[in-house]
Design a protein around this motif. Sequence first.
Motif, PDB file in Angstrom:
ATOM      1  N   ASP A  31       0.875  -1.171   0.000  1.00  0.00           N
ATOM      2  CA  ASP A  31       0.000   0.000   0.000  1.00  0.00           C
ATOM      3  C   ASP A  31       0.917   1.226   0.000  1.00  0.00           C
ATOM      4  OD1 ASP A  31      -2.022   1.796   0.379  1.00  0.00           O
ATOM      5  OD2 ASP A  31      -2.585   1.126   2.388  1.00  0.00           O
ATOM      6  N   VAL A  32       0.940   1.951  -1.128  1.00  0.00           N
ATOM      7  CA  VAL A  32       1.944   3.022  -1.274  1.00  0.00           C
ATOM      8  C   VAL A  32       1.437   4.325  -0.660  1.00  0.00           C
ATOM      9  CG1 VAL A  32       3.525   4.153  -2.870  1.00  0.00           C
ATOM     10  CG2 VAL A  32       2.639   1.879  -3.422  1.00  0.00           C
TER      11      VAL A  32
ATOM     12  N   ILE B 207      11.727   1.146  -0.985  1.00  0.00           N
ATOM     13  CA  ILE B 207      10.770   0.096  -0.609  1.00  0.00           C
ATOM     14  C   ILE B 207       9.818  -0.285  -1.762  1.00  0.00           C
ATOM     15  CG2 ILE B 207       8.812   1.448   0.365  1.00  0.00           C
ATOM     16  CD1 ILE B 207      10.565  -1.228   2.360  1.00  0.00           C
ATOM     17  N   CYS B 208       9.560   0.636  -2.681  1.00  0.00           N
ATOM     18  CA  CYS B 208       8.534   0.367  -3.707  1.00  0.00           C
ATOM     19  C   CYS B 208       9.108  -0.376  -4.910  1.00  0.00           C
ATOM     20  CB  CYS B 208       7.915   1.675  -4.199  1.00  0.00           C
ATOM     21  SG  CYS B 208       6.928   2.466  -2.941  1.00  0.00           S
ATOM     22  N   ILE B 209       8.295  -1.261  -5.447  1.00  0.00           N
ATOM     23  CA  ILE B 209       8.682  -2.039  -6.626  1.00  0.00           C
ATOM     24  C   ILE B 209       7.414  -2.404  -7.402  1.00  0.00           C
ATOM     25  CG2 ILE B 209       8.687  -4.228  -5.291  1.00  0.00           C
ATOM     26  CD1 ILE B 209      11.067  -5.057  -7.154  1.00  0.00           C
ATOM     27  N   ASN B 210       7.555  -2.495  -8.737  1.00  0.00           N
ATOM     28  CA  ASN B 210       6.421  -2.934  -9.563  1.00  0.00           C
ATOM     29  C   ASN B 210       6.036  -4.360  -9.179  1.00  0.00           C
ATOM     30  OD1 ASN B 210       7.966  -1.023 -11.595  1.00  0.00           O
ATOM     31  ND2 ASN B 210       5.834  -1.149 -12.190  1.00  0.00           N
ATOM     32  N   ILE B 211       4.745  -4.618  -9.114  1.00  0.00           N
ATOM     33  CA  ILE B 211       4.311  -5.974  -8.747  1.00  0.00           C
ATOM     34  C   ILE B 211       4.861  -6.999  -9.751  1.00  0.00           C
ATOM     35  CG2 ILE B 211       2.314  -7.505  -8.479  1.00  0.00           C
ATOM     36  CD1 ILE B 211       0.746  -5.086  -7.409  1.00  0.00           C
ATOM     37  N   ARG B 212       4.832  -6.662 -11.038  1.00  0.00           N
ATOM     38  CA  ARG B 212       5.257  -7.658 -12.050  1.00  0.00           C
ATOM     39  C   ARG B 212       6.676  -8.178 -11.801  1.00  0.00           C
ATOM     40  NH1 ARG B 212       2.051  -9.798 -15.890  1.00  0.00           N
ATOM     41  NH2 ARG B 212       0.234  -8.533 -16.366  1.00  0.00           N
ATOM     42  N   GLU B 213       7.560  -7.314 -11.304  1.00  0.00           N
ATOM     43  CA  GLU B 213       8.946  -7.748 -11.039  1.00  0.00           C
ATOM     44  C   GLU B 213       9.006  -8.789  -9.922  1.00  0.00           C
ATOM     45  OE1 GLU B 213      12.491  -5.205 -10.834  1.00  0.00           O
ATOM     46  OE2 GLU B 213      11.143  -3.605 -11.522  1.00  0.00           O
TER      47      GLU B 213
ATOM     48  N   SER C  70      -3.633   3.248  -4.036  1.00  0.00           N
ATOM     49  CA  SER C  70      -2.393   4.032  -3.861  1.00  0.00           C
ATOM     50  C   SER C  70      -1.297   3.504  -4.790  1.00  0.00           C
ATOM     51  CB  SER C  70      -1.925   3.951  -2.405  1.00  0.00           C
ATOM     52  OG  SER C  70      -1.642   2.605  -2.066  1.00  0.00           O
ATOM     53  N   TYR C  71      -1.326   2.188  -5.039  1.00  0.00           N
ATOM     54  CA  TYR C  71      -0.349   1.590  -5.962  1.00  0.00           C
ATOM     55  C   TYR C  71      -0.631   2.064  -7.394  1.00  0.00           C
ATOM     56  CZ  TYR C  71       2.309  -1.863  -8.610  1.00  0.00           C
ATOM     57  OH  TYR C  71       3.182  -2.469  -9.503  1.00  0.00           O
TER      58      TYR C  71
END
Length: 301
Positions: free
Chosen positions: A183-184, A195-201, A283-284
């Motif tokens: 939850d960004v 801390i944030c990263i694309n879900i696909r990765e 938020s993402y």
Amino acid sequence: MLKKIYCVFDYKCNNNCLHCAVDSEKNCGKIITNQNIDKFIDSLKNEGDFELEISGGEPTCKKEFLYYIERIVQKYPNTRYIVLSNGRNFSNKWLAEKLAELNPLSVLIPIHADTAELHDRISQSPGSFEETLQGIENLYDCDVQVGLKTVINKINYKRMPHLIEMVIRRFPNCPGITINGLDVQGKALKNDKIICINIRETIPYIEAAIDVAKKNGLYITLYSIPPCMVKEKYRKYIGRKHKSNIFTKTPTTDMLKVTLMYGTVDKCKGCVYYKTCTGTWYSYFDYYGTDELKPIRQNND
Ligand code: SF4
């Protein structure tokens, strides 16, 4: 339909997690007095049948934590309640035993990684990994149902299969674990670069984690990970929309129906999962957009 009431005793926390959406540092200025909590507990008599979620901050940091749980249990003996905790204070066996006597439905505890170095880097609290694991062990020893969860992020995503292996090794009786999308907001947004990263990765590591759990008979569920991002054979591990009405009625606010902060977007219309999909955090989508979504027209897409 189940009515859930979310309750905060205090916003203080003994962790300082990099991805915390609540941002307890910011909320620490919000004062919840014991008088507020007393009034809150009394007011629950008008709510009929409900399930209570007791959160924070870290609820066990409230000096009167057990006192208030005991009051709730005495006043509403049929009420089911869940404690959302980082687990550290249950490394004190006495606290685990006392809570067990008050018969919670479950305690939900996050583990950030399989090693102390990584877990403590995310919690920004040296020693938190060992205390959390000891707390979980103590609660299991007292026959408390403990649900484990992890939030996937840039620091821990490659360790997901190892995290599942560690849980299986250390807690062979663990009933299940959930992997949750990020939850960004709050501190996650402040710490976005680390801390944030694309879900696909993260998907190859989530799928490998499911393989480990399946091989060892550990129940695993994904939340806030859209089905269109995983291979078809893994979609059955994704949680679906629940039929519950969620309300907040903290000691300092009135009863409010919670507007869900996650879900699908316009692009999803026509996808076979549209009706049941929980999508991911809005938020993402605000942060990364919706390009990663690939609506599924039929189930062998
Ligand atoms: S396209 Fe939308 S509805 Fe379909 S699986 Fe992805 S997030 Fe869910």
